[in-house]
Write a protein that holds these residues in place. Structure first.
Motif, PDB file in Angstrom:
ATOM      1  N   ALA A  62       0.830  -1.206   0.000  1.00 50.75           N
ATOM      2  CA  ALA A  62       0.000   0.000   0.000  1.00 50.75           C
ATOM      3  C   ALA A  62       0.868   1.261   0.000  1.00 50.75           C
ATOM      4  O   ALA A  62       0.600   2.215   0.720  1.00 50.75           O
ATOM      5  N   LEU A  63       1.923   1.252  -0.809  1.00 50.19           N
ATOM      6  CA  LEU A  63       2.828   2.393  -0.881  1.00 50.19           C
ATOM      7  C   LEU A  63       2.256   3.486  -1.779  1.00 50.19           C
ATOM      8  O   LEU A  63       1.787   3.207  -2.889  1.00 50.19           O
ATOM      9  N   THR A  64       2.262   4.701  -1.299  1.00 46.80           N
ATOM     10  CA  THR A  64       1.770   5.821  -2.101  1.00 46.80           C
ATOM     11  C   THR A  64       2.757   6.987  -1.992  1.00 46.80           C
ATOM     12  O   THR A  64       3.345   7.236  -0.951  1.00 46.80           O
ATOM     13  N   VAL A  65       2.914   7.696  -3.100  1.00 41.16           N
ATOM     14  CA  VAL A  65       3.772   8.874  -3.150  1.00 41.16           C
ATOM     15  C   VAL A  65       2.925  10.115  -2.897  1.00 41.16           C
ATOM     16  O   VAL A  65       1.860  10.279  -3.494  1.00 41.16           O
ATOM     17  N   THR A  66       3.396  10.966  -2.012  1.00 44.32           N
ATOM     18  CA  THR A  66       2.691  12.206  -1.693  1.00 44.32           C
ATOM     19  C   THR A  66       3.592  13.398  -2.010  1.00 44.32           C
ATOM     20  O   THR A  66       4.662  13.564  -1.415  1.00 44.32           O
ATOM     21  N   GLY A  67       3.182  14.221  -2.947  1.00 39.66           N
ATOM     22  CA  GLY A  67       3.894  15.450  -3.247  1.00 39.66           C
ATOM     23  C   GLY A  67       5.210  15.233  -3.962  1.00 39.66           C
ATOM     24  O   GLY A  67       5.443  14.219  -4.630  1.00 39.66           O
ATOM     25  N   HIS A  68       6.110  16.197  -3.796  1.00 36.78           N
ATOM     26  CA  HIS A  68       7.391  16.208  -4.497  1.00 36.78           C
ATOM     27  C   HIS A  68       8.469  16.700  -3.541  1.00 36.78           C
ATOM     28  O   HIS A  68       8.241  17.625  -2.762  1.00 36.78           O
ATOM     29  N   ALA A  69       9.651  16.071  -3.596  1.00 34.01           N
ATOM     30  CA  ALA A  69      10.751  16.454  -2.713  1.00 34.01           C
ATOM     31  C   ALA A  69      12.013  16.714  -3.524  1.00 34.01           C
ATOM     32  O   ALA A  69      12.257  16.059  -4.544  1.00 34.01           O
ATOM     33  N   ILE A  70      12.806  17.673  -3.073  1.00 33.13           N
ATOM     34  CA  ILE A  70      14.082  18.007  -3.715  1.00 33.13           C
ATOM     35  C   ILE A  70      15.138  18.176  -2.626  1.00 33.13           C
ATOM     36  O   ILE A  70      14.871  18.783  -1.585  1.00 33.13           O
ATOM     37  N   GLU A  71      16.331  17.651  -2.883  1.00 32.03           N
ATOM     38  CA  GLU A  71      17.454  17.809  -1.969  1.00 32.03           C
ATOM     39  C   GLU A  71      18.611  18.471  -2.695  1.00 32.03           C
ATOM     40  O   GLU A  71      18.899  18.152  -3.853  1.00 32.03           O
ATOM     41  N   VAL A  72      19.287  19.393  -2.022  1.00 31.27           N
ATOM     42  CA  VAL A  72      20.533  19.961  -2.541  1.00 31.27           C
ATOM     43  C   VAL A  72      21.637  19.689  -1.532  1.00 31.27           C
ATOM     44  O   VAL A  72      21.417  19.723  -0.323  1.00 31.27           O
ATOM     45  N   ARG A  73      22.830  19.405  -2.038  1.00 25.21           N
ATOM     46  CA  ARG A  73      23.970  19.095  -1.190  1.00 25.21           C
ATOM     47  C   ARG A  73      24.771  20.373  -0.948  1.00 25.21           C
ATOM     48  O   ARG A  73      25.379  20.918  -1.874  1.00 25.21           O
ATOM     49  N   VAL A  74      24.756  20.817   0.273  1.00 28.18           N
ATOM     50  CA  VAL A  74      25.452  22.047   0.643  1.00 28.18           C
ATOM     51  C   VAL A  74      26.898  21.677   0.970  1.00 28.18           C
ATOM     52  O   VAL A  74      27.185  21.068   1.996  1.00 28.18           O
ATOM     53  N   ASN A  75      27.792  22.035   0.067  1.00 22.43           N
ATOM     54  CA  ASN A  75      29.191  21.637   0.170  1.00 22.43           C
ATOM     55  C   ASN A  75      30.103  22.826   0.470  1.00 22.43           C
ATOM     56  O   ASN A  75      29.797  23.961   0.087  1.00 22.43           O
ATOM     57  N   ALA A  76      31.219  22.535   1.084  1.00 23.57           N
ATOM     58  CA  ALA A  76      32.250  23.555   1.323  1.00 23.57           C
ATOM     59  C   ALA A  76      33.115  23.650   0.077  1.00 23.57           C
ATOM     60  O   ALA A  76      34.236  23.138   0.024  1.00 23.57           O
ATOM     61  N   GLU A  77      32.567  24.280  -0.950  1.00 21.96           N
ATOM     62  CA  GLU A  77      33.268  24.447  -2.214  1.00 21.96           C
ATOM     63  C   GLU A  77      32.749  25.686  -2.922  1.00 21.96           C
ATOM     64  O   GLU A  77      31.618  26.133  -2.673  1.00 21.96           O
ATOM     65  N   ASP A  78      33.565  26.230  -3.803  1.00 16.76           N
ATOM     66  CA  ASP A  78      33.128  27.454  -4.471  1.00 16.76           C
ATOM     67  C   ASP A  78      32.026  27.121  -5.474  1.00 16.76           C
ATOM     68  O   ASP A  78      31.987  26.017  -6.024  1.00 16.76           O
ATOM     69  N   PRO A  79      31.107  28.053  -5.712  1.00 13.41           N
ATOM     70  CA  PRO A  79      29.920  27.750  -6.512  1.00 13.41           C
ATOM     71  C   PRO A  79      30.134  27.793  -8.021  1.00 13.41           C
ATOM     72  O   PRO A  79      29.192  27.524  -8.765  1.00 13.41           O
ATOM     73  N   ARG A  80      31.330  28.092  -8.491  1.00 16.39           N
ATOM     74  CA  ARG A  80      31.561  28.123  -9.930  1.00 16.39           C
ATOM     75  C   ARG A  80      32.419  26.955 -10.406  1.00 16.39           C
ATOM     76  O   ARG A  80      32.041  26.212 -11.301  1.00 16.39           O
TER      77      ARG A  80
END
Length: 449
Positions: free
Chosen positions: A328-346
């Motif tokens: 009886a597995l059901t998906v509810t909504g939408h999820a997003i994860e971002v990995r916050v790293n100690a690195e420069d963004p470019r």
């Protein structure tokens, strides 16, 4: 339920495992290196044992030190988290041979999936689609070239024993193949102690989609949806979301069924991930590898299914029935994860340092799994991951809205941080529209579409 648990890891994943264990009244033991003595996970465990210097080979990857800590503290079980010893079949076997409970799949499954060539062959035999590639290691540059010509350029040159996006290179022609073969072979020998090389078709425009599986104590294997992992730098993930915006219901059903077959082929128990490449133009998916552990990005699955995967891991390891109804597995909504790293963004180069400011965002549908806080030092000894920022919304549009606010509200000063990249990504039409692939970061940096 098992009574005591040693967490053989550090940082955010150690904290996350400890949190569930405490909720279940399981006594917790942390192990830590000299460099990590002041991190939150050390203080949050019921007991903490130093196991060596900062060098992970002398601490977190030191199997003897971890086992000694387990024996000294009377731990009943060991949870390896991800990385370090988590996919080391010999360590898993040593844990079991020492009379302890291993919170993960059996050593046989780890060994079977640890070699990418063997894993490909097993999956093909089980009816799981695999990309065109070698069924045996390419033992020389000449053999690699012969295979590449048969497969067709461009090809991916991969370390058979590699993982986590390491030991991979693209060859566009014969000259490039010879150069990349030697580089990958030498890297694999140095990093994994195994220089075996696999040649596989390279797909220039492809999506990376994976399926969370759980092998239950009664022998069943269930699929807990998929995760889209196509936002990557250097073949390593930066953003994950569930459900994938790329799949039709029919494609999703076929993918989940294939993932279950993959787990059943190796009598899989506990949590694992079947990673696939998806060619959106052809609507086809191909087996990439199986990660025989808990993934960094497991919180997005937890969000859409309302589950605690660490609890489910502990239940399986204890021989208990799952805490949910697999039928009886059901998906509810939408999820997003971002990995916050100690690195420069470019350029995404590491930028460790002392944390002077750490303010986490909060609000409905916002979750932060962090390994650090203000006053801690991010050292260059380990992966640059500092925290995972996860949002859950009613749908993808709602999740994107919450993520924009959460990224803007996350304040970190001291080390370099890649939050500015996520703000940029959340304004990118490809990503916002859901029609992106593994080349999106490269195109962003080159100003191309």
């Amino acid at each position: 339920m098992l009574s005591s648990l040693l967490v053989a890891n550090r940082g955010e994943i150690a904290r996350r495992i400890l949190r569930t264990a405490r909720r279940l009244d399981v006594r917790t033991i942390a192990v830590y290196s000299e460099a990590d003595a002041d991190l939150p996970f050390v203080k949050e465990a019921d007991e903490a044992v130093p196991i060596g210097p900062a060098n992970p080979a002398q601490s977190y990857r030191n199997a003897e030190a971890v086992l000694a800590a387990a024996k000294a503290t009377g731990a009943e079980a060991i949870h390896p988290g991800y990385g370090f010893l988590s996919e080391n079949a010999a360590f898993a076997r040593a844990v079991v041979d020492n009379g302890l409970i291993w919170v993960g799949p059996g050593p046989e499954a780890i060994a079977a999936m640890g070699d990418k060539i063997n894993a490909r062959n097993l999956m093909a035999a089980a009816g799981v689609p695999v990309a065109p590639g070698t069924t045996d290691p390419a033992t020389s540059a000449d053999a690699a070239l012969e295979a590449a010509v048969a497969i067709g350029f461009p090809v991916m040159v991969k370390a058979a024993a590699g993982g986590g996006g390491m030991g991979m290179a693209v060859a566009e022609d014969a000259g490039g193949l010879r150069a990349e073969y030697e580089k990958v072979r030498a890297f694999a020998e140095r990093m994994f102690g195994d220089g075996s090389v696999l040649i596989e078709r390279y797909f220039p425009r492809v999506r990376h989609i994976e399926v969370q599986i759980l092998g239950l104590a009664d022998g069943r294997v269930v699929a807990l949806g998929e995760r889209e992992c196509s936002v990557q730098r250097r073949n390593q993930k930066l953003v994950e979301e569930s459900p994938s915006p790329a799949l039709t219901p029919q494609q999703r059903s076929e993918l989940l069924q294939a993932a279950v077959r993959a787990g059943e082929a190796v009598a899989y128990r506990n949590a694992g991930t079947v990673e696939c490449l998806f060619d959106p133009a052809a609507g086809q998916f191909f087996f990439l590898e199986m990660n025989t552990r808990l993934q960094v990005e497991h919180p997005v699955t937890e969000a859409v299914f309302g589950l605690d995967l660490v609890e489910e891991q502990l239940r399986v390891a204890s021989g208990l029935a799952p805490g949910f109804d697999p039928d009886a597995l059901t998906v509810t909504g939408h999820a997003i994860e971002v990995r916050v790293n100690a690195e420069d963004p470019r350029r995404f180069l590491p930028g460790p340092g002392a944390i002077t400011t750490w303010v986490e965002p909060a609000g409905e549908g916002v979750r932060v799994d962090s390994g650090y806080t203000a006053g801690n030092l991010v050292t260059p000894n380990y992966d640059s991951l500092m925290a995972k920022l996860v949002v859950h919304g009613a749908d993808r549009t709602d999740a994107l809205r919450r993520l924009r606010a959460a990224v803007a509200g996350f304040e970190i000063a001291g080390p370099k941080v890649n939050l500015a990249f996520f703000a940029e990504l959340l304004d990118n039409p490809e990503f916002v529209g859901g029609d992106y692939d593994t080349g999106i970061v490269g195109r962003m940096r080159e100003g191309k579409k």
